[in-house]
Enzyme design. Structure first.
Site, short mmCIF file in Angstrom:
data_model
loop_
_atom_site.label_atom_id
_atom_site.label_comp_id
_atom_site.label_asym_id
_atom_site.label_seq_id
_atom_site.Cartn_x
_atom_site.Cartn_y
_atom_site.Cartn_z
N LEU A 4 0.60 -1.41 -0.32
CA LEU A 4 -0.32 0.33 0.06
C LEU A 4 0.49 1.50 0.36
O LEU A 4 1.82 1.28 0.78
CB LEU A 4 -0.80 -0.50 0.88
CG LEU A 4 -2.17 -1.01 1.37
CD1 LEU A 4 -2.24 -0.93 2.54
CD2 LEU A 4 -2.96 -1.40 0.11
N ASP A 5 0.70 2.44 -1.04
CA ASP A 5 0.98 3.17 -0.46
C ASP A 5 0.91 4.06 0.78
O ASP A 5 0.35 3.79 1.50
CB ASP A 5 0.68 4.40 -1.30
CG ASP A 5 0.63 4.24 -2.97
OD1 ASP A 5 1.46 3.35 -3.55
OD2 ASP A 5 -0.51 4.99 -3.81
N ARG A 6 2.20 4.54 1.43
CA ARG A 6 2.51 5.42 2.50
C ARG A 6 1.30 6.25 3.18
O ARG A 6 1.49 5.66 4.17
CB ARG A 6 4.09 5.97 2.52
CG ARG A 6 4.03 7.34 3.91
CD ARG A 6 4.82 7.69 3.96
NE ARG A 6 4.33 8.51 3.24
CZ ARG A 6 4.96 10.51 3.32
NH1 ARG A 6 6.42 10.18 3.30
NH2 ARG A 6 4.49 11.51 2.61
N ASP A 7 0.81 7.08 2.17
CA ASP A 7 -0.17 7.28 2.45
C ASP A 7 -1.90 7.07 2.77
O ASP A 7 -2.72 6.93 3.06
CB ASP A 7 -0.74 8.83 2.04
CG ASP A 7 0.75 9.95 2.38
OD1 ASP A 7 1.61 9.50 3.74
OD2 ASP A 7 1.23 10.21 1.46
N THR A 8 -1.35 5.46 2.38
CA THR A 8 -3.41 5.20 2.24
C THR A 8 -2.93 3.71 3.69
O THR A 8 -2.31 2.91 3.87
CB THR A 8 -3.27 3.85 0.94
OG1 THR A 8 -2.87 4.65 -0.65
CG2 THR A 8 -4.14 3.10 0.98
#
Length: 675
Positions: A72-76
């Site tokens: 997952l993307d860091r901010d997701t």
């Protein structure tokens, strides 16, 4: 009595409540926003994989193996699955590669309008500048879902062509309130930034996604809500779900939330969540001073909380007594105390800094802790392994600006064999870093006698040779002019002036005077030298700051071959939708020497050292070879500071707390100590 916890409890390896499910083959976690799945850097310790492995070892597991099949993307935020046994990898890999795993996300968007409540997005994704992706629509993109069989027949293929990688996402409207909506998303391919770039391509960028033009939000409002697959050992259907974070409902409601309305418990919870985002700094083992809460960037506007060893310093940035936005003092202080610190200090920074006549007055900066035990009058904190003396009860400033931690590390990396000049040096933090990095010589300049003596103490603590690493009590503008006339050159110059400064005879404002100051500094750069320039003046945006530096370099006759923006430390997040408070640029000049300033007068009556006027240093130490003192630099107590070029002195205020702009977005104080 408030229960006390060790401060280490703020930074556990992993929170058990983040684990959604676990058996011999799988472990499924609820990843918070802000954590990378797996950092590629070997020295990073704050990604999910590293922290989860540390947690498994800490609870006594014999094997900390984690197989990565999903990222997952860091901010997701949301559901993230790992295998616990290598034997489970093959079955999981077949499902992920064959696209039979069903992933469901929820995204918040604005401007949904009269679009169809469900549909399919088909694009080809290609790289774009700045680490982003660009979506090129394919036939049928955005139409209501028809022809699923055609799309599924391609499942499992890489499906890349000259036009980029194929991305397919199905969407469904979950809820809509006015202009805002929540969408359910089911990607059928797994491309970099797929959901973010596809929604942006149809005019629905995800809220909190500045890379793709999303509306302002406290975070990226994208959440991995569910993962469905066949269990790798049994083949039975398995579904793992994560509850939608409260930030989504709050954003959808579009109601202005008061983060302090929930009282001490709510503020404490927000502080603990902010502390969690500092795990990598706090657990690195080489730093004992950092920012725990950075105002609106951490959801607590008008408040910052700094950690110094076992004590906390809370700064309250006022909107004005009784005005909306004033943080409730007792609520904030009680919440901070419950974090487990030995003692809590407070600094009160009014909206109008002009009301501060004496920054050491009890109403602004009580000398002793207002909760718990007081710290010693001065003690040492560690930053990247280097010692710095701090004083928590001595006015609005503490002796170190924590937002410059990573810039000090960069100076340390660049300093080997260099002659370094540290201007507006305060207590000499950059000079200490330069010495630790192997600088052959340094000159540390500040107008405040107390600050420069403090700088000498910090340098002595790292064993700096006073003959090679000198401190100079001087007003910076005239000092620079005299140094240029004397032919002085430095390989690395640090220019970090206050936003505003006042001496007995003059005033300085970074907004109007930074360009002239930078031009004088550029003239002292040796061929191939570097200038690290910083400002935290909120009226100077990054683009304007770079423009000031380019113009200053041209005025000084310097050929700038590179100008690099430097990021802030992770513990100083920007307020949503706002630019970072600190702008830092590293400018490198070419091999041609810069011309010396013309017509800069030497100090009247000052003895010359190889053509440069000598400077008085703290504690009477003689100036280093070629280290000039500025015209009017106070050689004795009470000597007035000189007026600089254009009437703007570059001196740091000798008054306590004198001129740093505050770090939290609402912090409007012009005092140095408000950083």
């Amino acid at each position: 009595m408030i229960p006390r916890l060790a401060l280490s409890a703020l930074f556990p390896d992993f929170h058990p409540e983040w684990i959604l499910a676990e058996d011999e083959d799988l472990i499924v976690v609820d990843k918070p926003a802000g954590l990378s799945t797996h950092a590629p850097e070997a020295d990073r310790i704050d990604d999910v994989v590293t922290r989860l492995r540390a947690f498994l070892r800490g609870r006594g597991d014999a094997d900390d193996y984690l197989g990565i099949h999903q990222r997952l993307d860091r901010d997701t935020s949301g559901v993230l699955l790992f295998t616990r046994r290598r034997e489970a990898n093959a079955a999981l890999a077949r499902q992920f590669e064959g696209r039979t795993v069903q992933k469901t996300y929820v995204a918040a968007v604005s401007g949904f309008g009269d679009r169809a409540p469900k549909g399919t997005l088909r694009h080809r994704l290609v790289p774009a500048p700045g680490g982003a992706m660009r979506a090129i629509p394919e036939a049928g993109a955005g139409r209501e879902d028809r022809g699923r069989g055609r799309e599924d027949r391609g499942a499992g293929r890489e499906d890349r062509g000259a036009g980029g990688a194929l991305a397919i996402t199905r969407y469904r409207l979950l809820e809509r309130r006015g202009d805002r909506a929540l969408l359910e998303l089911r990607p059928e391919t797994g491309r970099t930034h797929q959901l973010r770039v596809q929604l942006a391509a149809i005019g629905l960028p995800i809220a909190g996604d500045p890379l793709y033009g999303g509306a302002e939000a406290p975070r990226l409002l994208l959440h991995a809500a569910e993962l469905r697959l066949e269990h790798p050992a049994t083949g039975a259907p398995a579904a793992f779900r994560s509850q939608l974070p409260a930030a989504f409902e709050a954003w959808l409601a579009a109601a202005p939330a008061d983060p302090y309305a929930g009282g001490v418990a709510a503020v404490e919870r927000a502080m603990r969540e902010a502390a969690e985002r500092r795990y990598g700094v706090a657990r690195a083992g080489d730093t004992t001073a950092l920012r725990l809460v950075h105002g609106a960037g951490d959801g607590l506007p008008f408040v910052s909380v700094d950690l110094y060893g076992e004590h906390l310093v809370v700064s309250l940035f006022g909107a004005g007594e009784g005005e909306p936005g004033e943080p409730p003092r007792d609520v904030v202080l009680d919440a901070a105390h419950r974090l487990g610190a030995r003692g809590v200090y407070v600094k009160v920074r009014p909206k109008h800094a002009s009301v501060i006549v004496d920054a050491r007055r009890e109403e602004f900066a009580p000398r002793h802790a207002v909760r718990g035990e007081s710290a010693p009058d001065d003690f040492t904190v560690i930053e990247h392994g280097l010692p710095f003396k701090v004083r928590l009860g001595d006015g609005l400033s503490t002796g170190i600006f924590l937002d410059q931690r990573e810039n000090r590390r960069r100076v340390r990396e660049l300093a080997r064999g260099a002659r370094v000049l540290n201007l507006f040096a305060y207590t000499g933090g950059f000079s200490v870093a330069a010495v630790a990095g192997g600088a052959r010589a340094s000159v540390t300049v500040d107008v405040s006698r107390g600050a420069i003596a403090w700088a000498r103490d910090n340098l002595d603590a790292v064993g700096a040779d006073p003959a090679a690493h000198v401190v100079v009590e001087a007003d910076v503008f005239p000092w620079l002019k005299a140094a240029a006339q004397a032919g002085e050159r430095f390989d690395l110059i640090v220019l970090d002036p206050p936003s505003f400064a006042t001496t007995k005879k003059s005033r300085f404002s970074a907004a109007s005077d930074f360009g002239a100051l930078a031009a004088l500094a550029f003239r002292l750069l040796a061929p191939g030298g570097r200038l690290l320039a910083c400002t935290n003046h909120r009226g100077i945006v990054r683009a304007k700051f770079r423009r000031h530096l380019h113009e200053a370099a041209r005025e000084a006759g310097c050929d700038v071959v590179q100008m690099k923006d430097l990021p802030d430390p992770i513990d100083f997040p920007s307020e949503p939708g706002a630019e970072s408070h600190l702008k830092s640029v590293l400018a490198s000049v070419g091999a041609a020497a810069a011309p010396a300033a013309k017509g800069a007068p030497a100090v009247k009556g000052a003895p010359a050292v190889k053509g440069a006027p000598a400077a008085r240093t703290a504690k009477g130490a003689p100036a280093a070879k070629g280290a000039p003192a500025a015209k009017g630099a106070p050689a004795a107590k009470g000597a007035p500071a000189a007026r600089s070029a254009k009437g703007a002195p570059a001196a740091r205020s000798a008054k306590p707390g004198g001129a740093r702009r505050g770090p939290a977005a609402p912090a409007r104080s012009s005092r140095r100590g408000a950083r």
